[in-house]
Design a protein around this motif. Structure first.
Motif, PDB file in Angstrom:
ATOM      1  N   GLY A 285       0.775  -1.241   0.000  1.00  0.00           N
ATOM      2  CA  GLY A 285       0.000   0.000   0.000  1.00  0.00           C
ATOM      3  C   GLY A 285       0.801   1.283   0.000  1.00  0.00           C
ATOM      4  N   ASN A 286       2.120   1.235   0.009  1.00  0.00           N
ATOM      5  CA  ASN A 286       2.882   2.489  -0.100  1.00  0.00           C
ATOM      6  C   ASN A 286       4.204   2.245  -0.819  1.00  0.00           C
ATOM      7  OD1 ASN A 286       5.246   2.430   2.031  1.00  0.00           O
ATOM      8  ND2 ASN A 286       3.462   1.511   3.011  1.00  0.00           N
ATOM      9  N   GLU A 287       4.726   3.342  -1.400  1.00  0.00           N
ATOM     10  CA  GLU A 287       5.885   3.210  -2.288  1.00  0.00           C
ATOM     11  C   GLU A 287       7.161   2.824  -1.543  1.00  0.00           C
ATOM     12  OE1 GLU A 287       6.431   6.458  -5.073  1.00  0.00           O
ATOM     13  OE2 GLU A 287       8.473   5.805  -5.469  1.00  0.00           O
ATOM     14  N   ALA A 288       7.343   3.387  -0.385  1.00  0.00           N
ATOM     15  CA  ALA A 288       8.596   3.115   0.353  1.00  0.00           C
ATOM     16  C   ALA A 288       8.702   1.628   0.694  1.00  0.00           C
ATOM     17  CB  ALA A 288       8.634   3.964   1.616  1.00  0.00           C
ATOM     18  N   ASP A 289       7.615   1.088   1.220  1.00  0.00           N
ATOM     19  CA  ASP A 289       7.632  -0.336   1.566  1.00  0.00           C
ATOM     20  C   ASP A 289       7.722  -1.200   0.309  1.00  0.00           C
ATOM     21  OD1 ASP A 289       7.520   0.162   4.217  1.00  0.00           O
ATOM     22  OD2 ASP A 289       5.380  -0.268   4.461  1.00  0.00           O
TER      23      ASP A 289
ATOM     24  N   ASP B  24      11.337  -1.276  -0.781  1.00  0.00           N
ATOM     25  CA  ASP B  24      12.114  -2.181   0.098  1.00  0.00           C
ATOM     26  C   ASP B  24      11.806  -3.641  -0.229  1.00  0.00           C
ATOM     27  OD1 ASP B  24      13.131   0.008   1.318  1.00  0.00           O
ATOM     28  OD2 ASP B  24      11.955  -0.171   3.164  1.00  0.00           O
ATOM     29  N   ALA B  25      10.502  -3.903  -0.406  1.00  0.00           N
ATOM     30  CA  ALA B  25      10.089  -5.285  -0.682  1.00  0.00           C
ATOM     31  C   ALA B  25      10.638  -5.760  -2.022  1.00  0.00           C
ATOM     32  CB  ALA B  25       8.567  -5.383  -0.668  1.00  0.00           C
ATOM     33  N   SER B  26      10.622  -4.872  -3.033  1.00  0.00           N
ATOM     34  CA  SER B  26      11.131  -5.254  -4.357  1.00  0.00           C
ATOM     35  C   SER B  26      12.618  -5.587  -4.285  1.00  0.00           C
ATOM     36  CB  SER B  26      10.902  -4.123  -5.361  1.00  0.00           C
ATOM     37  OG  SER B  26       9.531  -3.864  -5.459  1.00  0.00           O
ATOM     38  N   GLN B  27      13.359  -4.784  -3.569  1.00  0.00           N
ATOM     39  CA  GLN B  27      14.799  -5.081  -3.395  1.00  0.00           C
ATOM     40  C   GLN B  27      15.000  -6.452  -2.754  1.00  0.00           C
ATOM     41  OE1 GLN B  27      16.583  -1.936  -1.092  1.00  0.00           O
ATOM     42  NE2 GLN B  27      15.994  -0.415  -2.606  1.00  0.00           N
TER      43      GLN B  27
ATOM     44  N   CYS C  68       6.413  -9.728   1.199  1.00  0.00           N
ATOM     45  CA  CYS C  68       5.401  -8.764   1.669  1.00  0.00           C
ATOM     46  C   CYS C  68       4.882  -9.168   3.047  1.00  0.00           C
ATOM     47  CB  CYS C  68       4.239  -8.683   0.676  1.00  0.00           C
ATOM     48  SG  CYS C  68       4.706  -7.868  -0.851  1.00  0.00           S
ATOM     49  N   ARG C  69       4.710 -10.449   3.248  1.00  0.00           N
ATOM     50  CA  ARG C  69       4.268 -10.915   4.572  1.00  0.00           C
ATOM     51  C   ARG C  69       5.302 -10.527   5.643  1.00  0.00           C
ATOM     52  NH1 ARG C  69       5.039 -16.829   4.796  1.00  0.00           N
ATOM     53  NH2 ARG C  69       7.126 -16.023   5.061  1.00  0.00           N
ATOM     54  N   ASP C  70       6.570 -10.766   5.328  1.00  0.00           N
ATOM     55  CA  ASP C  70       7.627 -10.459   6.301  1.00  0.00           C
ATOM     56  C   ASP C  70       7.699  -8.958   6.583  1.00  0.00           C
ATOM     57  OD1 ASP C  70       8.119 -13.120   6.216  1.00  0.00           O
ATOM     58  OD2 ASP C  70       9.972 -12.992   5.047  1.00  0.00           O
ATOM     59  N   ILE C  71       7.631  -8.176   5.524  1.00  0.00           N
ATOM     60  CA  ILE C  71       7.724  -6.717   5.712  1.00  0.00           C
ATOM     61  C   ILE C  71       6.478  -6.197   6.433  1.00  0.00           C
ATOM     62  CG2 ILE C  71       7.683  -4.519   4.430  1.00  0.00           C
ATOM     63  CD1 ILE C  71       9.851  -5.633   2.650  1.00  0.00           C
ATOM     64  N   GLY C  72       5.323  -6.742   6.075  1.00  0.00           N
ATOM     65  CA  GLY C  72       4.089  -6.348   6.774  1.00  0.00           C
ATOM     66  C   GLY C  72       4.173  -6.633   8.261  1.00  0.00           C
ATOM     67  N   ARG C  73       4.717  -7.791   8.607  1.00  0.00           N
ATOM     68  CA  ARG C  73       4.873  -8.153  10.027  1.00  0.00           C
ATOM     69  C   ARG C  73       5.830  -7.192  10.714  1.00  0.00           C
ATOM     70  NH1 ARG C  73       5.723 -14.597   9.612  1.00  0.00           N
ATOM     71  NH2 ARG C  73       3.567 -15.196   9.346  1.00  0.00           N
ATOM     72  N   LYS C  74       6.919  -6.882  10.005  1.00  0.00           N
ATOM     73  CA  LYS C  74       7.929  -6.002  10.584  1.00  0.00           C
ATOM     74  C   LYS C  74       7.330  -4.612  10.823  1.00  0.00           C
ATOM     75  CE  LYS C  74      12.650  -4.553   9.786  1.00  0.00           C
ATOM     76  NZ  LYS C  74      13.543  -4.097   8.736  1.00  0.00           N
TER      77      LYS C  74
ATOM     78  N   ARG D  91      20.169  -0.771  -8.445  1.00  0.00           N
ATOM     79  CA  ARG D  91      21.477  -0.386  -7.873  1.00  0.00           C
ATOM     80  C   ARG D  91      21.606  -0.877  -6.428  1.00  0.00           C
ATOM     81  NH1 ARG D  91      21.239   4.537 -10.572  1.00  0.00           N
ATOM     82  NH2 ARG D  91      20.271   5.537  -8.791  1.00  0.00           N
ATOM     83  N   GLN D  92      20.517  -0.690  -5.710  1.00  0.00           N
ATOM     84  CA  GLN D  92      20.526  -1.097  -4.298  1.00  0.00           C
ATOM     85  C   GLN D  92      20.698  -2.615  -4.166  1.00  0.00           C
ATOM     86  OE1 GLN D  92      20.589   1.192  -1.973  1.00  0.00           O
ATOM     87  NE2 GLN D  92      20.778  -0.331  -0.352  1.00  0.00           N
ATOM     88  N   VAL D  93      20.065  -3.333  -5.086  1.00  0.00           N
ATOM     89  CA  VAL D  93      20.189  -4.806  -5.075  1.00  0.00           C
ATOM     90  C   VAL D  93      21.646  -5.208  -5.301  1.00  0.00           C
ATOM     91  CG1 VAL D  93      19.584  -6.906  -6.364  1.00  0.00           C
ATOM     92  CG2 VAL D  93      17.807  -5.287  -5.741  1.00  0.00           C
TER      93      VAL D  93
END
Lengths: 212, 256
Positions: free
Chosen positions: A56-60, A63-66, A97-103, B68-70
């Motif tokens: 639901g937000n770009e920052a997360d 992070d999740a995509s990385q 996404c599950r892990d990041i959502g929990r975090k 890049r970050q990856v």
């Protein structure tokens, strides 16, 4: 517009490029950096869109995509050529996404934060211009659905995103979620009921605000 | 099917996730029930919204940043990941605390070994000696050399005098050297292992069973020594007839 295309032609377009993708995967698994870069370019929009829809937000989502690509790099050696790469990618994405959502839930006490505007902003009077109104309505709808999805538990959220947004079949969703079709149907049914109730309440409040 | 059942199935009906037969029943019901038809329309609308749920457009810079970050993260992990020689060096580097721990362990093991071995030796000695104390053995003739430690009166033994007296009594018998040595060892065993309790030596009146020989009635006194071993079932009783004119073999019995 590009995103609309992304939604309309997700699986088939990419399965057509399977031979070249299989080659890229093979080369990347052998340690070729350029091949892995190509894989990332090939799948970044899909991964980013899905993480954004679930989180639901770009920052997360960033992070999740990385993290998704890092896991792909780490476990690419275990990927079997007869597997569907994008199903595998979806599976990793759902887990991340599950892990990041929990975090996030642990860090802030909330399951997630939304980039979408608050309720007052969403219920503001639209512009009189036609294009602007159409854009505004689209944004309103997107915010509404994003907020509705944000209220769901992780499994229901992932199931509904995969089934309705990504357009996968129930069986494919079940495979990605490592669950049974019956369970996925139940999750989807529950998610749709909740979203419908949320939208109805939201729109009712909007009508009340307009009438005042 | 009633409305409640239809309402339950509507979320799946809109995506054709119900069986064909049920789907036909629902479709028939929706034609006649406006409430359920309204719900179905809402579910359809929800599904339409979900299908059009597109994320905002992310710039190319966003994707570049992710890639890049990856790569940065991959490089960092690969540079910090320990190599095999590093792992081996980490495993076998000297650790003083381990040396101390090993020394303590060795000391404890040695002590335990010594303790167990000692116990086994003592047990073996008891096993060797016990048959010598059986009543079947020939009774010692203590009368040949009157033991200085044994008292004929009722004065109680105290402390080491008691043990010494018993030892003297046994050592003073006229048996060959080897049995004496064995008996001495037995004494030692009784002393250390079995808490020998020697009842005070006393003169007893001869009982009918062990009365003196009919030739000299009333002319002998019987010395009785009792030793309680650690085992409550074993008590060693030693009778020593004391004659004034002629010696007679003492009676040695072991009461169980």
């Amino acid at each position: 517009m590009a995103l609309a295309i992304e939604i309309q032609m997700p699986v088939n377009a990419l399965t057509q490029s399977q031979p070249s993708l299989a080659l890229l995967i093979e080369r990347a698994a052998a340690g070729e950096a350029a091949a892995f870069e190509q894989i990332m370019i090939h799948s970044q929009q899909r991964v980013m869109a899905m993480t954004w829809r679930i989180l639901g937000n770009e920052a997360d989502a960033r992070d999740a995509s990385q993290e998704v690509f890092l896991r792909v790099y780490k476990y690419l050696g275990r990927f079997k050529q007869d597997q569907d790469f994008f199903a595998w990618l979806h599976q990793i994405t759902v887990n991340v996404c599950r892990d990041i959502g929990r975090k996030r839930q642990h860090d802030s006490g909330r399951f997630l934060s939304l980039d979408v505007g608050d309720e007052g902003e969403a219920l503001a009077v639209p512009s009189e211009q036609q294009d602007a109104e159409s854009n505004y309505l689209r944004t309103q709808e997107r915010d509404l659905i994003a907020k509705a999805i944000a209220t769901l538990p992780h499994k229901e959220r992932a199931s509904i995103v995969l089934r309705d947004v990504e357009g996968l079949s129930t069986e494919e969703v079940a495979r990605i979620m490592k669950s049974s079709s019956t369970t996925v149907r139940s999750q989807i049914s529950s998610a749709r009921k909740k979203i419908r109730i949320y939208c109805r309440q939201y729109l009712r409040r909007g009508e009340q605000a307009k009438s005042q | 099917m009633n409305c409640k059942q239809i309402q339950e199935l509507l979320p799946l009906y809109v995506s054709r996730d119900v069986e064909e037969k049920r789907a036909r029943l629902i479709a028939t019901h929706l034609q006649s029930c406006t409430a359920c038809a309204g719900s179905a329309a809402e579910y359809e609308e929800t599904r339409r919204l979900l299908q059009g749920f597109a994320p905002p457009t992310f710039s190319e810079a966003t994707y570049d940043g992710i890639r890049r970050q990856v790569w940065r993260e991959i490089e960092r992990k690969e540079s910090t990941a320990p190599s095999l020689p590093q792992l081996a060096a980490g495993l076998f580097r000297p650790r003083p605390i381990w040396a101390v721990a090993m020394a303590i362990l060795a000391a404890v093991s040695l002590f335990a070994f010594y303790f167990i071995a000692n116990r086994n030796n003592e047990r073996r000695e008891i096993a060797e000696v016990q048959p010598t104390a059986s009543p079947q053995r020939p009774a010692p003739t203590a009368s040949n050399s009157p033991s200085p430690g044994l008292r004929e009166n009722n004065a109680p033994y105290k402390g080491t005098d008691r043990n010494k007296g018993a030892e003297n009594a046994l050592a003073g018998s006229s048996e060959p050297t080897q049995p004496i040595q064995r008996r001495k060892r037995f004494e030692k065993t009784v002393e250390s292992q079995a808490v020998a309790v020697i009842t005070p030596s006393r003169s007893v009146e001869p009982s009918p069973q062990m009365s003196a020989s009919p030739q000299n009635p009333g002319s002998e006194k019987i010395l009785r020594v009792e030793m309680q071993t650690k085992d409550p079932n074993i008590r060693i009783i030693w009778f020593s007839p004391q004659r004034t004119k002629q010696d007679s073999p003492g009676r040695f019995s072991k009461g169980v």
